[in-house]
Motif scaffolding. Structure first.
Motif, PDB file in Angstrom:
ATOM      1  N   ASP A 106       9.043   4.756  -7.920  1.00 30.56           N
ATOM      2  CA  ASP A 106       9.074   5.014  -6.486  1.00 30.56           C
ATOM      3  C   ASP A 106       8.035   6.137  -6.272  1.00 30.56           C
ATOM      4  O   ASP A 106       7.164   6.089  -5.380  1.00 30.56           O
ATOM      5  CB  ASP A 106      10.260   5.506  -5.982  1.00 30.56           C
ATOM      6  CG  ASP A 106      11.146   4.605  -5.250  1.00 30.56           C
ATOM      7  OD1 ASP A 106      10.468   4.063  -4.515  1.00 30.56           O
ATOM      8  OD2 ASP A 106      12.335   4.487  -5.426  1.00 30.56           O
ATOM      9  N   TYR A 110       4.281   5.234  -4.495  1.00 32.25           N
ATOM     10  CA  TYR A 110       4.247   6.023  -2.987  1.00 32.25           C
ATOM     11  C   TYR A 110       2.805   6.799  -3.335  1.00 32.25           C
ATOM     12  O   TYR A 110       1.775   6.627  -2.511  1.00 32.25           O
ATOM     13  CB  TYR A 110       5.127   7.188  -3.028  1.00 32.25           C
ATOM     14  CG  TYR A 110       4.861   8.033  -1.857  1.00 32.25           C
ATOM     15  CD1 TYR A 110       5.318   7.723  -0.435  1.00 32.25           C
ATOM     16  CD2 TYR A 110       4.429   9.358  -1.687  1.00 32.25           C
ATOM     17  CE1 TYR A 110       5.056   8.447   0.684  1.00 32.25           C
ATOM     18  CE2 TYR A 110       4.085  10.007  -0.953  1.00 32.25           C
ATOM     19  CZ  TYR A 110       4.417   9.579   0.394  1.00 32.25           C
ATOM     20  OH  TYR A 110       4.107  10.662   1.280  1.00 32.25           O
ATOM     21  N   VAL A 113      -0.002   4.140  -3.192  1.00 29.40           N
ATOM     22  CA  VAL A 113      -0.427   3.420  -1.760  1.00 29.40           C
ATOM     23  C   VAL A 113      -0.963   4.652  -1.046  1.00 29.40           C
ATOM     24  O   VAL A 113      -2.135   4.236  -0.096  1.00 29.40           O
ATOM     25  CB  VAL A 113       1.081   3.442  -1.023  1.00 29.40           C
ATOM     26  CG1 VAL A 113       0.974   2.945   0.470  1.00 29.40           C
ATOM     27  CG2 VAL A 113       1.520   2.136  -1.718  1.00 29.40           C
ATOM     28  N   GLN A 114      -0.636   5.880  -0.990  1.00 31.07           N
ATOM     29  CA  GLN A 114      -1.424   6.838  -0.120  1.00 31.07           C
ATOM     30  C   GLN A 114      -2.989   7.059  -0.847  1.00 31.07           C
ATOM     31  O   GLN A 114      -3.825   7.148   0.116  1.00 31.07           O
ATOM     32  CB  GLN A 114      -0.760   8.153  -0.678  1.00 31.07           C
ATOM     33  CG  GLN A 114       0.527   8.473  -0.002  1.00 31.07           C
ATOM     34  CD  GLN A 114       0.607   8.491   1.296  1.00 31.07           C
ATOM     35  OE1 GLN A 114      -0.147   9.130   2.130  1.00 31.07           O
ATOM     36  NE2 GLN A 114       1.625   7.447   2.046  1.00 31.07           N
ATOM     37  N   ASP A 117      -4.889   3.834   0.441  1.00 33.16           N
ATOM     38  CA  ASP A 117      -5.320   4.031   1.873  1.00 33.16           C
ATOM     39  C   ASP A 117      -6.497   4.781   2.228  1.00 33.16           C
ATOM     40  O   ASP A 117      -7.295   4.409   2.991  1.00 33.16           O
ATOM     41  CB  ASP A 117      -4.145   4.733   2.615  1.00 33.16           C
ATOM     42  CG  ASP A 117      -3.136   3.763   3.414  1.00 33.16           C
ATOM     43  OD1 ASP A 117      -3.532   2.644   3.532  1.00 33.16           O
ATOM     44  OD2 ASP A 117      -1.889   4.168   3.589  1.00 33.16           O
ATOM     45  N   LEU A 165      -1.023  -3.280   1.651  1.00 31.58           N
ATOM     46  CA  LEU A 165      -0.668  -1.892   1.509  1.00 31.58           C
ATOM     47  C   LEU A 165       0.452  -1.717   2.796  1.00 31.58           C
ATOM     48  O   LEU A 165       1.484  -0.898   2.302  1.00 31.58           O
ATOM     49  CB  LEU A 165      -1.782  -0.871   1.964  1.00 31.58           C
ATOM     50  CG  LEU A 165      -2.893  -0.833   0.883  1.00 31.58           C
ATOM     51  CD1 LEU A 165      -4.045   0.057   1.181  1.00 31.58           C
ATOM     52  CD2 LEU A 165      -2.230  -0.238  -0.421  1.00 31.58           C
ATOM     53  N   THR A 166       0.241  -2.192   3.753  1.00 30.31           N
ATOM     54  CA  THR A 166       1.302  -2.290   4.719  1.00 30.31           C
ATOM     55  C   THR A 166       2.786  -2.753   4.122  1.00 30.31           C
ATOM     56  O   THR A 166       3.697  -2.158   4.520  1.00 30.31           O
ATOM     57  CB  THR A 166       0.903  -3.173   6.060  1.00 30.31           C
ATOM     58  OG1 THR A 166      -0.252  -2.484   6.496  1.00 30.31           O
ATOM     59  CG2 THR A 166       1.980  -3.152   7.261  1.00 30.31           C
ATOM     60  N   LYS A 169       4.686  -0.350   1.877  1.00 31.46           N
ATOM     61  CA  LYS A 169       5.201   0.790   2.403  1.00 31.46           C
ATOM     62  C   LYS A 169       6.762   0.644   2.520  1.00 31.46           C
ATOM     63  O   LYS A 169       7.454   1.496   2.613  1.00 31.46           O
ATOM     64  CB  LYS A 169       4.508   1.331   3.587  1.00 31.46           C
ATOM     65  CG  LYS A 169       3.127   1.598   3.144  1.00 31.46           C
ATOM     66  CD  LYS A 169       2.360   2.162   4.494  1.00 31.46           C
ATOM     67  CE  LYS A 169       0.943   2.578   4.247  1.00 31.46           C
ATOM     68  NZ  LYS A 169       0.113   2.898   5.400  1.00 31.46           N
ATOM     69  N   ARG A 171       8.737  -0.605   4.944  1.00 30.25           N
ATOM     70  CA  ARG A 171       9.237   0.177   5.868  1.00 30.25           C
ATOM     71  C   ARG A 171      10.632  -0.270   6.573  1.00 30.25           C
ATOM     72  O   ARG A 171      11.505   0.230   6.957  1.00 30.25           O
ATOM     73  CB  ARG A 171       8.435   0.215   7.215  1.00 30.25           C
ATOM     74  CG  ARG A 171       7.262   1.059   7.213  1.00 30.25           C
ATOM     75  CD  ARG A 171       6.342   1.269   8.467  1.00 30.25           C
ATOM     76  NE  ARG A 171       5.329   2.128   8.108  1.00 30.25           N
ATOM     77  CZ  ARG A 171       4.308   1.877   8.007  1.00 30.25           C
ATOM     78  NH1 ARG A 171       3.619   0.625   7.838  1.00 30.25           N
ATOM     79  NH2 ARG A 171       3.252   2.778   8.141  1.00 30.25           N
TER      80      ARG A 171
END
Length: 506
Positions: A106, A110, A113-114, A117, A165-166, A169, A171
């Motif tokens: 995890d 995380y 991804v950051q 971006d 990337l979206t 995440k 969500r």
């Protein structure tokens, strides 16, 4: 992605060891002054400049390739700084994104991804800069670099990366499939693409697919742990792949910063020299056979950086001469000339401009210096023994095609002994294909070399200029006997002393 801004076929080896003669080159040629001017108080640029200059090129074609890129950088300094700033921003931003010490899937996912971006934003900036300024660059190196950005960073690439990337995440949660193994344990966990979110009509009409739901109670810590472990198994491969992608792009920015950093360091040096109205030129690396050295207005780069007054240059034609011998008065610019040649050789083979109006030289396998040392506490033996030890070290490492600069070597013993040792060393080096530049006060050495090599060597001597100044220039001619005592005597009495039983030479 590869920038190939320092070499047309391969990456520069930033982990390569510096030449073992680096301390002597730095000390004898004053390289710290050169690197200080190139770094503009940036330790990173200092290290980049030091490595590129000391790990020089040996292919004239690659030298010209790098020169053409540098010409572009000098004509477009703002674009160079913009490109360099993009790489610096990307690297600095990545360092400020912290991850968890647990290194769980995890936390890895995380952070990756950051980071990506951030990198995508800087890649957008690179592509924008390429689109706006590619037409202003003419070198093959930059033309290929901008084509690579246009091809690799096209609109489809950005759409794909940003879409991934979206999704990563998560969500809407993580969807994982698994098989049921022994003991009712899950095996073969696979991360699935999240389903499309249901519209309001499907939710209202109950058209959603059948599913079974289990909610972990708020106080069920063991259940939360098991659920987190299940999630980790599902995203582990994705987290690992994404982290590797982030490292790959980071490696590209690190490499780009280093390669552009060299040209930025050259730009800093160029601005320092041109601000002093000192001439610079791009040298011609000779690609044929035989030694080459011809120049007009060659001066010591580091001397020009240290003093406010203009520096006097020299015009030399030493083509087809493997031996150059410089004699003459003390403070006549002999050592300065030696440093100017050594610096120009290193700068040429780094793909840089040089401090001259015109400059042509052959490409040498390596440059060595053997200069007089003042006795100090670091010496474990006498000066003469220390000179012999350094000469032995050079002899062990110099190869055909090397270049050795001697400055007042073997002057720590008597003239007869020092001259004989130097003659034997010079003979062996010349027969091995090594090029020599010798500055000496040993008249016995200089005169014997003149008698043996006056047809195939260049002999220069320091001569005071007739312009009313106290400066000297180097002119071609037979060596003259000089010493510090003779120079002082001539300044006081206007004539040179004559030793008893010795004819006066002029």
């Amino acid at each position: 992605m590869k920038a190939f801004l320092l070499h047309p076929y391969e990456d520069f080896d930033w982990q390569a060891e510096l030449p073992s003669q680096e301390p002597d080159l730095t000390r004898d040629l004053g390289l710290e002054t050169l690197f200080d001017a190139m770094d503009a108080d940036d330790a990173f640029l200092n290290d980049v400049a030091r490595r590129v200059v000391l790990l020089g090129l040996h292919d004239p074609g690659v030298i010209v390739y790098r020169q053409e890129i540098l010409r572009d950088c000098l004509s477009q300094p703002d674009v160079l700084r913009e490109l360099y700033g993009i790489a610096v921003t990307a690297i600095g931003g990545e360092r400020r994104i912290f991850g968890s010490f647990s290194r769980s899937p995890d936390s890895i996912l995380y952070r990756a991804v950051q980071v990506l971006d951030l990198f995508v934003g800087q890649l957008h900036e690179l592509r924008r800069t390429a689109d706006e300024h590619a037409a202003e660059f003419t070198s093959p190196g930059f033309a290929r670099f901008f084509r690579m950005l246009e091809t690799e960073l096209d609109d489809a690439y950005f759409r794909t990366v940003e879409d991934h990337l979206t999704r990563l995440k998560f969500r809407g949660g993580v969807q994982i499939s698994a098989n049921l193994g022994q003991g009712a344990k899950g095996t073969g966990h696979v991360l699935r693409e999240p389903p499309s979110r249901l519209g309001w009509f499907d939710r209202l009409t109950g058209n959603a697919p059948t599913s079974y739901t289990y909610r972990v109670p708020d106080r069920d810590e063991a259940g939360e742990h098991d659920l987190a472990e299940l999630r980790g198994r599902g995203i582990n491969l994705a987290a690992d792949a994404l982290a590797k992608s982030a490292d790959h792009i980071l490696g590209f920015f690190v490499m780009l910063r280093r390669e552009l950093g060299f040209y930025l360091a050259c730009l800093n040096l160029h601005e320092r020299l041109t601000a002093k109205a000192e001439p610079v030129c791009f040298p011609e690396p000779f690609s044929g056979t035989g030694p080459r050295l011809s120049c007009r207005g060659l001066y010591d780069t580091c001397l020009a950086l240290r003093q406010d007054e203009p520096v006097t240059g020299n015009d030399i034609d030493a083509d087809d001469r493997a031996l150059l011998v410089v004699t003459g008065a003390n403070e006549g610019g002999k050592s300065t000339f030696l440093r100017s040649v050594g610096l120009a050789q290193l700068m040429t083979q780094a793909g840089m401009f040089v401090s001259a109006q015109e400059y042509v030289c052959d490409v040498r396998d390596a440059v060595f210096t053997h200069c007089r040392r003042e006795e100090d506490d670091a010496m474990v033996s006498g000066k003469f023994d220390e000179e012999l030890a350094r000469m032995d070290d050079i002899a062990q490492r110099v190869t055909r095609g090397g270049f050795v600069l001697f400055n007042e070597s073997f002057a720590s013993t008597n003239e007869r002994e020092g001259s004989e040792i130097a003659r034997q060393i010079f003979r062996a080096l010349l027969e091995s294909g090594v090029k020599i530049l010798c500055v000496t006060h040993l008249y016995d050495l200089a005169h014997s070399l003149y008698e043996q090599h006056h047809a195939d060597a260049l002999f220069l001597r320091a001569q005071r200029r007739d312009d009313g100044t106290r400066t000297f220039r180097l002119v071609e001619g037979e060596p003259e006997p000089t010493s510090h005592g003779e120079d002082l005597y001539q300044q006081v009495f206007g004539t040179a002393p004559v030793a008893a039983g010795s004819p006066r030479r002029s």
